[in-house]
Design a protein around this motif. Sequence first.
Motif, short mmCIF file in Angstrom:
data_model
loop_
_atom_site.label_atom_id
_atom_site.label_comp_id
_atom_site.label_asym_id
_atom_site.label_seq_id
_atom_site.Cartn_x
_atom_site.Cartn_y
_atom_site.Cartn_z
N ILE A 1 0.76 -1.37 0.10
CA ILE A 1 -0.17 0.05 0.07
C ILE A 1 0.86 1.21 0.01
N ALA A 2 2.11 1.39 0.76
CA ALA A 2 2.80 2.29 0.90
C ALA A 2 3.28 2.55 -0.63
N VAL A 3 4.00 1.58 -1.34
CA VAL A 3 4.38 1.76 -2.51
C VAL A 3 3.40 2.32 -3.83
N VAL A 4 2.20 1.89 -3.54
CA VAL A 4 1.24 2.47 -4.36
C VAL A 4 0.93 3.99 -4.13
N ILE A 5 1.13 4.20 -2.76
CA ILE A 5 0.84 5.69 -2.52
C ILE A 5 2.05 6.64 -2.96
N LEU A 6 3.16 6.00 -2.88
CA LEU A 6 4.31 6.91 -3.32
C LEU A 6 4.27 6.98 -4.65
N ALA A 7 3.97 5.89 -5.38
CA ALA A 7 3.78 5.78 -6.99
C ALA A 7 2.63 6.99 -7.27
N MET A 8 1.45 7.17 -6.70
CA MET A 8 0.77 8.18 -6.99
C MET A 8 1.06 9.63 -6.73
N VAL A 9 1.83 9.66 -5.54
CA VAL A 9 2.39 11.18 -5.19
C VAL A 9 3.51 11.68 -6.29
N LEU A 10 4.33 10.63 -6.46
CA LEU A 10 5.31 10.88 -7.58
C LEU A 10 4.75 11.19 -9.14
N ASP A 11 3.78 10.76 -9.29
CA ASP A 11 3.07 10.85 -10.66
C ASP A 11 2.82 12.17 -10.86
N LEU A 12 1.95 12.60 -9.35
CA LEU A 12 1.33 13.78 -9.33
C LEU A 12 2.38 15.05 -9.34
N LEU A 13 3.49 14.79 -8.79
CA LEU A 13 4.89 15.74 -8.82
C LEU A 13 5.24 15.71 -10.21
N LEU A 14 5.12 14.74 -11.18
CA LEU A 14 5.70 14.80 -12.35
C LEU A 14 4.81 15.50 -13.32
N VAL A 15 3.33 15.34 -13.12
CA VAL A 15 2.47 16.23 -13.80
C VAL A 15 2.80 17.83 -13.41
N GLY A 16 3.16 18.03 -12.25
CA GLY A 16 3.19 19.47 -11.80
C GLY A 16 4.59 19.86 -12.49
N LEU A 17 5.57 19.01 -12.60
CA LEU A 17 6.85 19.14 -13.31
C LEU A 17 6.53 19.53 -14.56
N GLY A 18 5.58 19.09 -15.51
CA GLY A 18 5.25 18.98 -16.73
C GLY A 18 4.54 20.45 -17.13
N ARG A 19 3.78 20.94 -16.02
CA ARG A 19 2.92 22.03 -16.17
C ARG A 19 4.12 23.23 -16.08
N LEU A 20 5.21 23.14 -15.34
CA LEU A 20 6.29 24.30 -15.02
C LEU A 20 7.26 24.49 -16.08
N THR A 21 7.52 23.21 -16.74
CA THR A 21 8.68 23.00 -17.62
C THR A 21 8.21 22.89 -19.17
N ILE A 22 6.95 22.68 -19.35
CA ILE A 22 6.42 22.82 -20.89
C ILE A 22 5.82 23.95 -21.10
N PRO A 23 6.20 24.67 -21.95
CA PRO A 23 5.28 25.99 -22.46
C PRO A 23 3.90 25.57 -22.76
N ARG A 24 3.15 26.54 -22.63
CA ARG A 24 1.77 26.48 -22.76
C ARG A 24 1.39 26.01 -24.23
N GLY A 25 2.04 26.74 -25.27
CA GLY A 25 1.75 26.56 -26.52
C GLY A 25 2.23 24.76 -26.85
N ILE A 26 3.28 24.49 -26.28
CA ILE A 26 3.64 23.06 -26.63
C ILE A 26 2.51 22.16 -25.88
N ARG A 27 2.05 22.43 -24.91
CA ARG A 27 1.09 21.58 -24.15
C ARG A 27 -0.05 21.30 -25.14
N VAL A 28 -0.62 22.54 -25.72
CA VAL A 28 -1.86 22.84 -26.21
C VAL A 28 -1.65 21.94 -27.82
#
Length: 223
Positions: A196-223
């Motif tokens: 259960i702890a591994v699953v929770i950590l995996a979810m947390v890390l994925d959310l952090l990577l999604v946030g990283l994408g929003r910070l590092t990928i220009p909006r025009g490229i995301r669209v």
Amino acid sequence: MRRGRDEEVDVVEYVGSRLEQILFASWQHFSLVVQCLVIATVLAIAVAALVYRSPALTAVANSVSAIGLTIPSFALIGLLIAPFGFGVAPAVIVVVFFAVLPILRNAVVGLTSVDRSIVESARGVGLSRFQTFRRIELPLAWPVILAGVRVSAQMVMGIAAITAYVLGPGLGGFIFTGLARLGGANALESVATGIIAVVILAMVLDLLLVGLGRLTIPRGIRV
């Protein structure tokens, strides 16, 4: 129904009595995966930068990334015991090895998919090959590369647990300890806590990577 309630209480009591140990192991697990992902991302981008302009080398890189995923992680960990012993070193090597593979494939795909006319325009205005790669090609390929990082993160989060076999850090100790004395006191609770702890950590890390994408990928490229 009574048995189910008793088991639930047992799990809660088990976690409560070992909360500090669980949190420390979770931090070790998370830190191991994140640091290995950073190393793997740098290595994968470096290799992709060397091969993506050559169709033959690109095919080799794709083949290596595909074949590498067929290697059983448990077997690879076992092979590393002789040269590296037990502890952190074999754990890091195994996690980095498997983390590189999806990122490398995506890095090659991302870099080869960049419009060549954009690259030629950049070279035409005087940018060097390295400047073109850093300022044009890599940013355009980054969304695809980051998708590979997310896939890799979910995969190696589980592989990192297996490294407990060589006394690697993290939550795998709970899983292996529980399996070793299955049928004994708190065995199932130990395994369940680790999973259960591994699953929770995996979810947390994925959310952090999604946030990283929003910070590092220009909006025009995301669209």
